[in-house]
Design a protein around this motif. Structure first.
Motif, short mmCIF file in Angstrom:
data_model
loop_
_atom_site.label_atom_id
_atom_site.label_comp_id
_atom_site.label_asym_id
_atom_site.label_seq_id
_atom_site.Cartn_x
_atom_site.Cartn_y
_atom_site.Cartn_z
N ILE A 61 28.19 129.46 6.30
CA ILE A 61 29.02 129.53 5.08
C ILE A 61 30.44 129.83 5.55
O ILE A 61 30.72 130.91 6.06
CB ILE A 61 28.54 130.63 4.10
N VAL A 62 31.31 128.82 5.37
CA VAL A 62 32.67 128.93 5.90
C VAL A 62 33.62 129.53 4.86
O VAL A 62 34.46 130.36 5.18
CB VAL A 62 33.15 127.53 6.34
N ALA A 63 33.48 129.07 3.61
CA ALA A 63 34.46 129.48 2.59
C ALA A 63 33.82 129.52 1.22
O ALA A 63 32.87 128.76 0.93
CB ALA A 63 35.62 128.48 2.59
N VAL A 64 34.35 130.40 0.37
CA VAL A 64 33.90 130.47 -1.03
C VAL A 64 35.14 130.57 -1.92
O VAL A 64 36.19 131.03 -1.47
CB VAL A 64 32.97 131.68 -1.29
N SER A 65 34.99 130.13 -3.17
CA SER A 65 36.16 130.20 -4.06
C SER A 65 35.76 130.64 -5.46
O SER A 65 34.60 130.48 -5.86
CB SER A 65 36.87 128.84 -4.10
N ASP A 66 36.73 131.18 -6.16
CA ASP A 66 36.56 131.51 -7.58
C ASP A 66 37.96 131.72 -8.16
O ASP A 66 38.84 132.23 -7.46
CB ASP A 66 35.74 132.80 -7.77
N GLU A 122 30.73 139.65 1.66
CA GLU A 122 29.29 139.82 1.88
C GLU A 122 28.73 138.79 2.87
O GLU A 122 27.81 139.10 3.63
CB GLU A 122 28.58 139.72 0.52
N PHE A 123 29.29 137.57 2.84
CA PHE A 123 28.72 136.51 3.68
C PHE A 123 29.66 136.09 4.81
O PHE A 123 29.49 135.01 5.39
CB PHE A 123 28.29 135.32 2.80
N ASN A 124 30.65 136.92 5.07
CA ASN A 124 31.52 136.70 6.22
C ASN A 124 32.21 135.33 6.18
O ASN A 124 32.20 134.58 7.16
CB ASN A 124 30.68 136.86 7.51
N ALA A 125 32.76 135.02 5.01
CA ALA A 125 33.42 133.71 4.83
C ALA A 125 34.87 133.95 4.39
O ALA A 125 35.28 135.08 4.15
CB ALA A 125 32.68 132.92 3.76
N LYS A 126 35.63 132.84 4.29
CA LYS A 126 37.01 132.96 3.83
C LYS A 126 37.05 132.80 2.30
O LYS A 126 36.36 131.94 1.76
CB LYS A 126 37.83 131.86 4.51
N ALA A 127 37.87 133.63 1.63
CA ALA A 127 37.93 133.58 0.16
C ALA A 127 39.12 132.75 -0.32
O ALA A 127 40.22 132.84 0.25
CB ALA A 127 38.05 135.00 -0.40
N GLU A 140 36.87 121.69 7.15
CA GLU A 140 36.13 120.43 7.27
C GLU A 140 34.69 120.67 6.86
O GLU A 140 33.80 120.84 7.70
CB GLU A 140 36.22 119.91 8.69
N LEU A 141 34.46 120.69 5.53
CA LEU A 141 33.13 121.07 5.03
C LEU A 141 32.17 119.88 5.06
O LEU A 141 32.57 118.74 4.86
CB LEU A 141 33.26 121.61 3.61
#
Ligand SMILES: NC(=O)c1ccc[n+]([C@@H]2O[C@H](COP(=O)([O-])OP(=O)(O)OC[C@H]3O[C@@H](n4cnc5c(N)ncnc54)[C@H](O)[C@@H]3O)[C@@H](O)[C@H]2O)c1
Length: 341
Positions: A31-36, A48-53, A65-66
């Motif tokens: 899991i590279v990135a999450v957004s909201d 929590e998942f060690n990703a970029k926000a 590059e997802l």
């Protein structure tokens, strides 16, 4: 060695955490990135998942590059966001209901097909152990030819959703949710009807009602579907039931399968010779397969389809066909007509 899949998640609310947990358990995925749009939500999930926000999913799509994105936002955003993901040439799993209507859903399916991308929908209830076993028994002919089926689900939505739940920001607002119980849990149970009956709907008639004060969308719906293979199905969904049951009932010409959600059991009544040497009705309680958490199962199967270039377990097309039945049900109920598909 197989390449690691880089995953992004759009929307960081309730279901996003379920997707993130599922991805975090798969070896080949990062899991590279999450957004909201709400900064604190993406930051909390990212931490929590060690990703970029991100607060902008567009930036998230551009800067990473997802290989795969989960769309975990409310229904009114599904079309635009999913099309943006697909047009960025990224595989996608979109939450249910797939879109606000079947026109939008079709557009999404066609765009993914045109680009040769994997497109899934999170109809995880197909993978409840009792449903997996029931489908296996049905397919092997344990109840003979399927004649009639019933799919019921009911609970108390106000009790299920605490007043602080973010879902309340959109669930009861028709412009954002597309509708009430029929779009929400109904989309799952309509999908189950297609899966078990193994055919497409031909005629749909439905009744809907609104009973909860200050809620503008329907909270109860009964949909009668005649499928092209002549099987009749009743899908009965409610947001107002106390101690509601969630049974799936399959009636064949040689027997019956009853699935119980609460206790996750299945009972087979059959005259089929494989189970009943004398041809008299026998009662069998088959052991259930160990599937694990159904979202996690669906997501791991979807990832495996991408990696191994195989057919995913449930596709955007299934989301589109469920949406077609939902559209027909609204039309039938609102215009007091039977809808021929
Ligand atoms: N498969 C299932 O059983 C299941 C269960 C629950 C929810 N869902 C579905 O998942 C979707 C989301 O539900 P939820 O319970 O997580 O809702 P939620 O309200 O908890 O979370 C949605 C999140 O999306 C964010 N969001 C809204 N617009 C956005 C945008 N443009 N970009 C980025 N983020 C945005 C919101 O700020 C919110 O944090 C819905 O379609 C719902 O029906 C499916």
């Amino acid at each position: 060695m197989k390449k690691e899949l880089k995953v992004g998640i759009i929307g960081s609310g309730g279901i996003a955490k379920v997707h993130a947990t599922a991805y975090s358990k798969i070896n080949l995925v990062k899991i590279v990135a999450v957004s909201d749009i709400v900064k604190e939500r993406s930051e909390s999930l990212a931490k929590e998942f060690n990703a970029k926000a991100y607060t902008s999913y567009e930036s998230m799509l551009k800067e990473n590059e997802l290989d795969l994105v989960s769309v975990c936002t409310p229904p009114f955003t599904h079309r635009d966001i999913t099309l943006d993901v697909i047009r960025s040439n990224i595989n996608v799993i979109c939450e249910k209901p797939l879109a606000l209507n079947s026109r939008e859903a079709k557009e999404m399916v066609e765009e993914a097909k045109k680009r040769g991308l994997y497109f899934g929908v999170d109809f995880q209830n197909r993978f409840l152990p009792q449903h997996v076993k029931a489908k296996e028994l049905l397919d092997e002919g344990a109840i003979g030819k399927l004649v009639q089926a019933r799919f019921r689900v009911g609970y108390d939505i106000l009790e299920a959703l605490p007043p602080s739940a973010p879902m309340r920001e959109w669930l009861f607002d028709k412009k954002k949710s597309g509708g009430g119980v029929l779009m929400d849990i109904g989309s799952h149970w309509i999908d189950l009807s297609r899966m078990f009956v193994g055919s497409e709907a031909e005629v749909v008639s439905a009744e809907i009602s609104k009973n909860i004060e200050n809620v503008e969308v329907e909270d109860n719906a009964m949909i009668l579907i005649k499928f092209k293979n002549s099987v009749h199905a009743l899908v009965d969904v409610s947001w107002t039931q106390q101690n509601g049951q969630w049974p799936v009932e399959l009636y064949g010409d040689q027997g019956t399968i009853l699935c119980n959600f609460g206790e996750q059991t299945i009972v087979l009544y059959t005259k089929n010779k494989k189970y009943s040497k004398d041809g008299k009705l026998k009662v069998v309680t088959p052991p259930l397969p160990e599937i694990g958490e159904p979202h996690e199962y669906l997501i791991s199967m979807f990832v495996s389809s991408i990696v191994n270039k195989t057919q995913p377990p449930v596709t955007g097309y299934d989301g589109y066909k469920a949406q077609e039945i939902i559209d027909a049900a609204y039309k039938s109920a609102n215009e007091k007509v039977k809808v021929i598909l």
